[in-house]
Design a protein around this motif. Structure first.
Motif, PDB file in Angstrom:
ATOM      1  N   SER A 102      33.795  41.031  50.559  1.00 50.81           N
ATOM      2  CA  SER A 102      35.171  40.563  50.698  1.00 50.81           C
ATOM      3  C   SER A 102      35.303  39.848  52.041  1.00 50.81           C
ATOM      4  O   SER A 102      34.335  39.727  52.799  1.00 50.81           O
ATOM      5  CB  SER A 102      36.140  41.738  50.630  1.00 50.81           C
ATOM      6  OG  SER A 102      35.976  42.566  51.771  1.00 50.81           O
ATOM      7  N   LYS A 128      39.463  37.736  40.255  1.00 48.00           N
ATOM      8  CA  LYS A 128      39.831  38.901  39.458  1.00 48.00           C
ATOM      9  C   LYS A 128      41.073  38.572  38.636  1.00 48.00           C
ATOM     10  O   LYS A 128      42.121  38.264  39.202  1.00 48.00           O
ATOM     11  CB  LYS A 128      40.092  40.091  40.369  1.00 48.00           C
ATOM     12  CG  LYS A 128      38.913  40.431  41.271  1.00 48.00           C
ATOM     13  CD  LYS A 128      39.278  41.514  42.275  1.00 48.00           C
ATOM     14  CE  LYS A 128      38.131  41.801  43.215  1.00 48.00           C
ATOM     15  NZ  LYS A 128      38.482  42.826  44.232  1.00 48.00           N
ATOM     16  N   PRO A 131      43.886  41.693  39.570  1.00 46.60           N
ATOM     17  CA  PRO A 131      43.680  42.297  40.888  1.00 46.60           C
ATOM     18  C   PRO A 131      44.720  43.357  41.207  1.00 46.60           C
ATOM     19  O   PRO A 131      45.824  43.372  40.641  1.00 46.60           O
ATOM     20  CB  PRO A 131      43.816  41.107  41.835  1.00 46.60           C
ATOM     21  CG  PRO A 131      44.768  40.201  41.137  1.00 46.60           C
ATOM     22  CD  PRO A 131      44.408  40.324  39.680  1.00 46.60           C
ATOM     23  N   THR A 141      48.058  38.659  47.957  1.00 46.38           N
ATOM     24  CA  THR A 141      47.299  39.560  47.100  1.00 46.38           C
ATOM     25  C   THR A 141      45.831  39.158  47.125  1.00 46.38           C
ATOM     26  O   THR A 141      45.489  37.993  46.886  1.00 46.38           O
ATOM     27  CB  THR A 141      47.817  39.491  45.651  1.00 46.38           C
ATOM     28  OG1 THR A 141      49.163  39.961  45.629  1.00 46.38           O
ATOM     29  CG2 THR A 141      46.973  40.341  44.721  1.00 46.38           C
ATOM     30  N   ASN A 142      44.976  40.107  47.442  1.00 50.30           N
ATOM     31  CA  ASN A 142      43.542  39.812  47.548  1.00 50.30           C
ATOM     32  C   ASN A 142      42.942  39.780  46.149  1.00 50.30           C
ATOM     33  O   ASN A 142      42.569  40.812  45.590  1.00 50.30           O
ATOM     34  CB  ASN A 142      42.860  40.878  48.403  1.00 50.30           C
ATOM     35  CG  ASN A 142      41.408  40.552  48.673  1.00 50.30           C
ATOM     36  OD1 ASN A 142      40.991  39.406  48.550  1.00 50.30           O
ATOM     37  ND2 ASN A 142      40.635  41.546  49.031  1.00 50.30           N
ATOM     38  N   ALA A 143      42.859  38.583  45.564  1.00 52.71           N
ATOM     39  CA  ALA A 143      42.515  38.440  44.151  1.00 52.71           C
ATOM     40  C   ALA A 143      41.092  37.958  43.912  1.00 52.71           C
ATOM     41  O   ALA A 143      40.755  37.570  42.801  1.00 52.71           O
ATOM     42  CB  ALA A 143      43.494  37.470  43.488  1.00 52.71           C
ATOM     43  N   HIS A 144      40.248  37.963  44.933  1.00 49.47           N
ATOM     44  CA  HIS A 144      38.874  37.512  44.706  1.00 49.47           C
ATOM     45  C   HIS A 144      37.908  38.206  45.664  1.00 49.47           C
ATOM     46  O   HIS A 144      38.306  38.778  46.673  1.00 49.47           O
ATOM     47  CB  HIS A 144      38.761  35.992  44.891  1.00 49.47           C
ATOM     48  CG  HIS A 144      38.740  35.552  46.328  1.00 49.47           C
ATOM     49  ND1 HIS A 144      39.878  35.371  47.070  1.00 49.47           N
ATOM     50  CD2 HIS A 144      37.698  35.270  47.164  1.00 49.47           C
ATOM     51  CE1 HIS A 144      39.554  34.978  48.294  1.00 49.47           C
ATOM     52  NE2 HIS A 144      38.234  34.922  48.371  1.00 49.47           N
ATOM     53  N   ILE A 182      38.519  43.102  36.848  1.00 47.47           N
ATOM     54  CA  ILE A 182      37.902  44.225  37.539  1.00 47.47           C
ATOM     55  C   ILE A 182      37.585  45.310  36.518  1.00 47.47           C
ATOM     56  O   ILE A 182      38.051  45.291  35.388  1.00 47.47           O
ATOM     57  CB  ILE A 182      38.805  44.783  38.657  1.00 47.47           C
ATOM     58  CG1 ILE A 182      40.127  45.314  38.083  1.00 47.47           C
ATOM     59  CG2 ILE A 182      39.072  43.724  39.712  1.00 47.47           C
ATOM     60  CD1 ILE A 182      40.995  45.998  39.111  1.00 47.47           C
TER      61      ILE A 182
END
Length: 369
Positions: A102, A128, A131, A141-144, A182
């Motif tokens: 990440s 994702k 996510p 939003t941490n989507a990858h 995920i």
């Protein structure tokens, strides 16, 4: 499925086993130049400060395990340097590595890969589709996550099954952004209490794409952070060998139970679309030598332009002469031309691409082998 503890002096290659202990010590004990691919999902060093909660004040099942905690960036960098060095020693000259991470760690890992002489081939963004939301509302939003694919060296002839990945993507060239959900539902392993067996279990679809694209059946894949065994499960199913290293007993037990349920696909199912570059080269002249085409026979382009076949395997038109590629390019006024797909010959009143004849010769070569 055996779980074994390896002594540092061991030299044999423990195929299809989970090894218990420190990944650096165990990798340093294995034979140099013995692994085709490394897939690594190292600790991300998330640096979480305290517990995370949802708006309803329920706790978020975040990564707070001891194995993800490092005293400083310098300590994490030392760890990264040591395990990447051990992994590189194990790779065959044409071997490669995938590392997933990440934003917390992947840039530090990428720099160290280059410092050690690995040659970065691609970075892949795993997007994702589902996510985890950002509960505090203070960041995006941490989507990858990011995967780095690197060969052992710049000169390595690494494996890349381009046509297989293209087939996996419905005939379209595989891109470097992969949309995969995920790990949830039935795929998510649970412990005896019904909780997640591992907080960062990766989806099998991700490993399926990696192994189909960059390994071949029979290859040896090493995962130094084996966790609950996603790499091993997919490798076993796809007819690859794996070596897993995991220091946490609970993860090893979950992985062992998981691997016992996996069945290898039969050989016919393991076959993938071959790369055109891997197919035997067939000079156009062989078609003339073997009598598939005769000197003086006329070839026709899709737009009706014509050229005659000569005894030496070259073509001649009203104004041009040369190879099937050169004459085709000249007639079209193009910088290049694939003569195999450009020219056609006539049989029983039908126009047939000359590439059909090339495939017949390749088929004969395969039978002779």
């Amino acid at each position: 499925m055996a779980t074994k503890t390896r002594a540092p002096e061991a030299t044999s290659l423990p195929l299809d086993q989970i090894l218990a202990g420190d990944c650096i010590e165990i990798m340093n004990s294995l034979p140099a130049g013995s692994v085709d691919l490394v897939f690594a999902d190292p600790p991300y060093n998330l640096q979480l400060k305290g517990a995370l909660h949802r708006p309803d004040n329920s706790a978020v099942d975040a990564v707070t395990d001891e194995w993800d905690q490092f005293a400083s960036f310098a300590a994490y960098d030392r760890f990264t340097r040591e395990w990447l060095k051990a992994a590189r020693r194990l790779l065959k000259p044409n071997g490669a590595i995938w590392v997933i991470g990440s934003y917390h760690n992947i840039f530090r890992v990428g720099a160290e890969l280059q410092n050690q002489g690995y040659w970065i081939l691609n970075d892949v963004v795993w997007r994702k589709s589902n996510p985890m939301p950002n509960f505090r509302g203070k960041r995006l939003t941490n989507a990858h996550e990011t995967l780095i694919w690197a060969s052992k060296s710049e000169s390595a002839k690494y494996t890349f099954n381009y046509e297989a990945l293209k087939a996996l993507n419905e005939g379209t060239q595989m891109r470097s952004d992969w949309v995969i959900p995920i790990c949830t539902g039935h795929e998510r392993l649970k412990d005896d209490n019904g909780d997640k067996a591992h907080p960062t279990q990766k989806p099998e679809a991700l490993l399926h794409r990696v192994l189909i694209g960059t390994t071949n059946p029979g290859d040896v894949v090493l995962d130094p952070f084996f966790g609950t065994g996603t790499t091993g499960a997919v490798a076993k199913m796809l007819g690859r060998h794996f070596i897993g290293i995991e220091r946490e007993e609970s993860y090893r037990k979950a992985a062992t139970r998981r691997l016992e349920k996996v069945r290898r696909l039969d050989d016919s199912a393991l076959e993938t679309t071959a790369s055109k570059r891997a197919e035997p080269r067939v000079p156009f002249g062989q078609l003339v030598e073997r009598g598939y085409l005769r000197p003086g026979e006329v070839l026709v382009s899709p737009r009706g332009k014509a050229a005659k076949v000569r005894a030496d395997g070259s073509l001649v038109s009203a104004e041009h002469r040369g190879s099937i590629h050169q004459v085709g390019a000249a007639l079209e006024g193009a910088p290049s031309c694939n003569g195999w797909t450009y020219w056609q010959f006539k049989r029983d009143g039908q126009l047939i691409p000359i590439d059909i004849l090339r495939q017949q010769i390749r088929s004969e070569m395969g039978r002779d082998a």
